[in-house]
Write a protein that holds these residues in place. Structure first.
Motif, short mmCIF file in Angstrom:
data_model
loop_
_atom_site.label_atom_id
_atom_site.label_comp_id
_atom_site.label_asym_id
_atom_site.label_seq_id
_atom_site.Cartn_x
_atom_site.Cartn_y
_atom_site.Cartn_z
N ASP A 278 0.84 -1.20 0.00
CA ASP A 278 0.00 0.00 0.00
C ASP A 278 0.88 1.26 0.00
OD1 ASP A 278 -1.88 -1.98 0.26
OD2 ASP A 278 -2.37 -1.53 2.35
N ILE A 279 1.55 1.43 -1.12
CA ILE A 279 2.53 2.50 -1.28
C ILE A 279 2.02 3.46 -2.35
CG2 ILE A 279 4.93 3.01 -1.86
CD1 ILE A 279 4.78 1.03 0.50
N ALA A 280 2.09 4.74 -2.07
CA ALA A 280 1.70 5.74 -3.08
C ALA A 280 2.82 6.75 -3.27
CB ALA A 280 0.42 6.45 -2.66
N ASN A 327 0.72 -3.54 -4.30
CA ASN A 327 -0.21 -2.41 -4.29
C ASN A 327 0.54 -1.08 -4.20
OD1 ASN A 327 -2.54 -0.87 -4.28
ND2 ASN A 327 -2.84 -1.08 -2.06
C1 LIG Z 1 -3.77 0.03 -1.95
O1 LIG Z 1 -3.08 1.09 -1.28
C2 LIG Z 1 -3.87 2.26 -1.12
C3 LIG Z 1 -2.99 3.28 -0.45
O2 LIG Z 1 -1.94 3.63 -1.32
C4 LIG Z 1 -5.08 1.94 -0.27
O3 LIG Z 1 -5.90 3.08 -0.17
C5 LIG Z 1 -5.87 0.81 -0.89
O4 LIG Z 1 -6.90 0.43 -0.04
C6 LIG Z 1 -4.97 -0.39 -1.13
N1 LIG Z 1 -5.71 -1.41 -1.86
C7 LIG Z 1 -5.79 -2.65 -1.44
C8 LIG Z 1 -6.53 -3.58 -2.32
O5 LIG Z 1 -5.27 -3.03 -0.40
#
Ligand SMILES: *[C@@H]1O[C@H](CO)[C@@H](O)[C@H](O)[C@H]1NC(C)=O
Ligand SMILES: *[C@@H]1O[C@H](CO)[C@@H](O)[C@H](O)[C@H]1NC(C)=O
Ligand SMILES: *[C@@H]1O[C@H](CO)[C@@H](O)[C@H](O)[C@H]1NC(C)=O
Ligand SMILES: *[C@@H]1O[C@H](CO)[C@@H](O)[C@H](O)[C@H]1NC(C)=O
Ligand SMILES: *[C@@H]1O[C@H](CO)[C@@H](O)[C@H](O)[C@H]1NC(C)=O
Ligand SMILES: *[C@@H]1O[C@H](CO)[C@@H](O)[C@H](O)[C@H]1NC(C)=O
Ligand SMILES: *[C@@H]1O[C@H](CO)[C@@H](O)[C@H](O)[C@H]1NC(C)=O
Ligand SMILES: *[C@@H]1O[C@H](CO)[C@@H](O)[C@H](O)[C@H]1NC(C)=O
Ligand SMILES: *[C@@H]1O[C@H](CO)[C@@H](O)[C@H](O)[C@H]1NC(C)=O
Length: 424
Positions: A278-280, A327
């Protein structure tokens, strides 16, 4: 029987701790006053088996400081404000040198075990970085590793420590470092190195403001980070193992780095089991910060030695393995996935022997500024096995076809073969 024993011993520990528990509270002395003495006094009185509450406001810190914490809880509702006296901090006697790699300086070190420092999103550190960044640019001073600019928050020799909801405003140099530590949890971290000096609009005058560098540390968890910087958002350096980073926003800078590695000829750098989730990556207004270089990138020095660390080096071995990035979303990143092993290299050098293997890129989306989405250039002396790409869907500039480059890769899964080059 076993359960009873565990219950009894933890009950005793609890009673013991309660009996000796010290409580300290403090508030800022006010403008023009120096808070360093009262902060150190509270740490020495309540830092072991105690609790300390810092009321909101700014605590004026005028010299280097170590917090030795054992089974204690700190509520830091205010900011430790480190005086922006550059000449003072650059005197090597006025900082610590606990970070072995590149001989980096620290003005504030937390050490010890079983502690929580909770800054409640209302406190942390004020690094007054603008004074530093403008000073270096105004005077055209070269910035180099190990030149004495201090790391804002250093965790050294920590076992089971937690840093929670901590804000570091305007780090002059690296925002965080964790060295020679294990079982460290950072949950909630904001670092913000944003130039506001109009003379330097459109330039990156905040180099080396890394979100964190991890070194010689095991089981480090980073959750819920928001990093604005002009350099590595996270830098995973030698002997970092069992690292988890989840929900990390990187605003500007170079992206997430593995390295540099192999700088010290006599030391193997081992990086094993790293999960990034979960990296942006977010590109900022180019007037504020022109760089947003990579999503994740890997770099090692090459196989020859040129000079000595902190600024020279090379020739070190070791390996990086079992790294999963999952992600990852990119906003106009220049080089999304990049690996190179020629840091510090010159023509005729020996190739690096440091091997990268088992790197997985899963669920990558977003946009790139160039057509080359993947550029993996492994050393011919240590070709890379097991590169995995799954659901990597990054858009190059409109209408152009993505390019995937793999050199000295032993085996890869998931990239379309016709775009890949090099050894398979
Ligand atoms: C992917 O990461 C984003 C944050 O960058 C988060 O908001 C989102 O829920 C994540 N998606 C999943 C499928 O975990
Ligand atoms: C911090 O303390 C020093 C004295 O050591 C003082 O000169 C300075 O004005 C103080 N700074 C602030 C912002 O209060
Ligand atoms: C630093 O401290 C040492 C030992 O006290 C001293 O010998 C040295 O001159 C000091 N260096 C500077 C730059 O003040
Ligand atoms: C800044 O210093 C570099 C060398 O470190 C030099 O090449 C450059 O001309 C200098 N720039 C200015 C504006 O003085
Ligand atoms: C690290 O901490 C332990 C106590 O937890 C201590 O015994 C040891 O001396 C410390 N090591 C260093 C290098 O400070
Ligand atoms: C970082 O600081 C700049 C300048 O003060 C501000 O505009 C920006 O909103 C801050 N970023 C975050 C994420 O707080
Ligand atoms: C991700 O981290 C940010 C702080 O950087 C926080 O505000 C947000 O709530 C976190 N998201 C999740 C899903 O925990
Ligand atoms: C990393 O750990 C290995 C042993 O596991 C050791 O040989 C090497 O010197 C260490 N490297 C560093 C940079 O500390
Ligand atoms: C890479 O993954 C394979 C398959 O899971 C495993 O056998 C191998 O030990 C891994 N390599 C390293 C260096 O951990």
């Amino acid at each position: 029987m076993l359960l009873l024993l565990i219950l009894t011993s933890s009950f005793c520990a609890h009673v013991l701790a309660a009996a000796t528990k010290q409580t300290c509270s403090l508030r800022p002395l006010g403008h023009g006053k120096d808070d360093t003495d009262q902060v150190e006094a509270a740490i020495s009185k309540c830092g072991h088996f105690g609790t300390i509450a810092f009321a909101p406001g700014e605590y004026n810190i005028t010299r280097k400081m170590t917090w030795d914490l054992v089974e204690s809880h700190i509520d830091l509702h205010g900011y430790l404000s480190f005086i922006p006296d550059i000449e003072y901090w650059l005197d090597a006697n006025n900082t610590y040198r606990v970070i072995f790699i590149q001989d980096q300086a620290s003005w504030f070190v937390i050490t010890g075990r079983d502690f929580v420092v909770d800054a409640h999103n209302t406190g942390g550190i004020d690094g007054h970085g603008q004074t530093w960044w403008s000073y270096y640019s105004d005077n055209n001073i070269t910035r180099e590793d190990g030149d004495g600019r201090p790391v804002s928050l250093t965790l050294f020799n920590v076992t089971r420590g937690t840093i929670r909801d901590f804000r570091i405003e305007a780090q002059p140099f690296w925002c965080n470092a964790v060295a020679e530590s294990s079982e460290v949890l950072y949950d909630g971290m904001l670092c913000n190195a944003t130039n506001t000096d109009p003379d330097y609009a459109g330039q990156n005058i905040v180099p080396n403001t890394d979100g964190i560098d991890t070194y010689r540390s095991d089981h480090v968890t980073m959750l819920n980070w928001d990093i604005t910087c002009g350099d590595d958002c996270l830098a995973i350096k030698g002997n970092s193992t069992n690292i988890l980073a989840r929900n990390i926003t990187c605003r500007g800078g170079n992206g997430i780095a593995f390295g540099s590695l192999g700088q010290y000829e006599q030391l193997n750098d081992i990086v094993d089991r790293v999960d990034l989730e979960d990296i942006a990556m977010i590109r900022l207004d180019p007037q504020v910060q022109p760089n947003m270089v990579s999503g994740v990138y890997f770099k090692s020095w090459d196989g020859s030695v040129h000079g000595t660390p902190p600024t020279g080096g090379g020739g070190g071995g070791g390996f990086v393995s079992n790294v999963v990035s999952r992600n990852v979303s990119l906003d106009q990143v220049t080089e999304p996935i990049h690996l190179y092993q020629t840091n510090g290299g010159q023509s005729g050098d020996l190739p690096s022997t440091l091997q990268f293997s088992n790197l997985s890129f899963i669920g990558w989306s977003g946009t790139a500024e160039r057509d080359t989405i993947v550029d993996i250039e492994c050393s011919p002396a240590a070709p890379c096995p097991n590169m995995l790409f799954e659901d990597v869907d990054i858009q190059p500039p409109s209408g152009e076809a993505p390019i995937y480059t793999c050199m000295n890769v032993v085996s890869q899964t998931g990239l379309p073969g016709e775009h890949a080059t090099g050894l398979f």
